[in-house]
Design a protein around this motif. Structure first.
Motif, PDB file in Angstrom:
ATOM      1  N   ASP A   5       0.814  -1.206   0.000  1.00 15.54           N
ATOM      2  CA  ASP A   5       0.000   0.000   0.000  1.00 15.54           C
ATOM      3  C   ASP A   5       0.846   1.253   0.000  1.00 15.54           C
ATOM      4  O   ASP A   5       0.335   2.354   0.115  1.00 15.54           O
ATOM      5  N   GLN A 104      -3.496  -4.342   9.007  1.00 16.72           N
ATOM      6  CA  GLN A 104      -4.170  -4.184   7.712  1.00 16.72           C
ATOM      7  C   GLN A 104      -5.648  -4.484   7.880  1.00 16.72           C
ATOM      8  O   GLN A 104      -6.023  -5.498   8.452  1.00 16.72           O
ATOM      9  N   GLU A 108      -6.071  -1.544   3.740  1.00 14.35           N
ATOM     10  CA  GLU A 108      -5.535  -0.248   4.165  1.00 14.35           C
ATOM     11  C   GLU A 108      -4.815  -0.407   5.502  1.00 14.35           C
ATOM     12  O   GLU A 108      -5.259  -1.162   6.366  1.00 14.35           O
ATOM     13  N   TYR A 110      -3.589   0.655   9.232  1.00 16.95           N
ATOM     14  CA  TYR A 110      -4.090   1.395  10.381  1.00 16.95           C
ATOM     15  C   TYR A 110      -3.082   1.311  11.513  1.00 16.95           C
ATOM     16  O   TYR A 110      -2.378   0.315  11.656  1.00 16.95           O
ATOM     17  N   PRO A 180      -6.846   5.262  10.949  1.00 13.24           N
ATOM     18  CA  PRO A 180      -6.232   5.250   9.616  1.00 13.24           C
ATOM     19  C   PRO A 180      -4.920   6.032   9.649  1.00 13.24           C
ATOM     20  O   PRO A 180      -4.824   7.061  10.324  1.00 13.24           O
ATOM     21  N   GLN A 242       2.871   7.637   3.800  1.00 16.02           N
ATOM     22  CA  GLN A 242       2.191   6.984   2.681  1.00 16.02           C
ATOM     23  C   GLN A 242       2.766   7.539   1.387  1.00 16.02           C
ATOM     24  O   GLN A 242       2.617   8.721   1.090  1.00 16.02           O
ATOM     25  N   ARG A 275      -6.518  -9.974   3.163  1.00 16.91           N
ATOM     26  CA  ARG A 275      -7.591  -9.052   2.776  1.00 16.91           C
ATOM     27  C   ARG A 275      -8.931  -9.636   3.129  1.00 16.91           C
ATOM     28  O   ARG A 275      -9.058 -10.803   3.334  1.00 16.91           O
TER      29      ARG A 275
END
Ligand code: MN
Length: 275
Positions: A5, A104, A108, A110, A180, A242, A275
């Motif tokens: 990511d 994850q 995404e 966290y 997040p 990020q 996922r």
């Protein structure tokens, strides 16, 4: 650590016994995706063993892709390890535990913040410092009840009394927050030896001015020792950045590499992204 990511984690840490205590009963771990501090209690080296046991249990997550459930399970394992420590009649070993594990969720990343006791986790985002964890302490309870003011808290005689811990003869549910990760987040995790000596303004000033997490952690600990060093002091600083996805059509990597220390070993394939 670079995730598929585009998340890069860079951590640093420093610790000092301070000017009063002979032993340093704090322990910590920095290793993607795990950044935690534990502050042991119990006296006669019990605290040292308790904080080390909790950190050892959590350190098994280092280098792995981690889900929130993994963290909850490891915290319970940490508690069990601490409870097994024998310190003699009438005494119980215990430890605080605070910090972040990057997890994850739906692809995404966290910050999963965990806290039990009076070590603290802060986040600096867009230059603003926010305390995420809420102390489990007598002083926090007095604050919540309106019996004392924020200004009275740092020097309060009950400032060292924690109301929750791993071990120490009681069942204590940790608090968790799932946040997040922003584009440029910096997280500070520290033992109460830091926040006893430095207020949030002084802490924020260092976190804003020191570019490297390791330099920030070292300066925070040095300032706390210079300010009195009445307790063991530990600071862990981790930056989460990020990266922009410049080629959105490229397949996402499922491996996670270490970038914090130049270590680019690929992760074991069976630890691929969940996922
Ligand atoms: Mn302490």
């Amino acid at each position: 650590m670079v995730g598929g990511d585009g998340l890069v984690l860079t951590g640093g840490a420093a610790t000092d016994a301070g000017r009063v205590r002979r032993l340093n009963e704090d322990s910590h771990v920095i290793g993607a995706p795990v950044y935690l501090v534990a502050d042991g209690m119990g006296g006669h080296a019990a605290g040292e063993r308790a904080s080390a046991a909790a950190i050892a249990a959590m350190s098994t997550l280092v280098g792995h892709e981690v889900s929130p459930d993994d963290v909850y399970q490891r915290v319970e394992a940490a508690r069990a390890l601490v409870e097994q420590i024998e310190v003699g009649p009438g005494r119980e070993a215990g430890t605080t535990l605070s910090g972040v594990v990057v997890t994850q969720q739906g692809g995404e990343p966290y910050w999963l913040v965990v806290n039990v006791g009076d070590s603290r986790t802060y986040r600096l985002a867009d230059g603003a410092l926010e305390q995420i964890s809420v102390d489990h302490s007598e002083v926090q309870e007095l604050l919540d009840a309106g019996d004392i003011t924020l200004a009275e808290a740092p020097g309060h005689p009950l400032r060292n009394v924690v109301t929750k811990a791993l071990g120490a003869g009681g069942w204590s549910d940790p608090d968790y927050w799932l946040l997040p990760i922003g584009s440029h987040d910096r997280v500070l995790v520290c033992s109460d030896g830091l926040t006893t000596e430095l207020d949030d303004l002084a802490i924020a000033e260092v976190l804003r001015s020191e570019r490297e997490p390791q330099a920030a952690a070292e300066l925070l600990v040095r300032r706390a020792v210079e300010a009195g060093g009445r307790d063991n002091v530990t600071a862990v600083v981790v930056d989460g950045e990020q990266l922009l996805d410049l080629d959105a059509t490229a397949p996402r990597a499922s491996a996670v590499n270490e970038a914090a220390d130049g270590d680019t070993r690929p992760r074991r394939p069976e630890q691929g992204v969940r996922r």
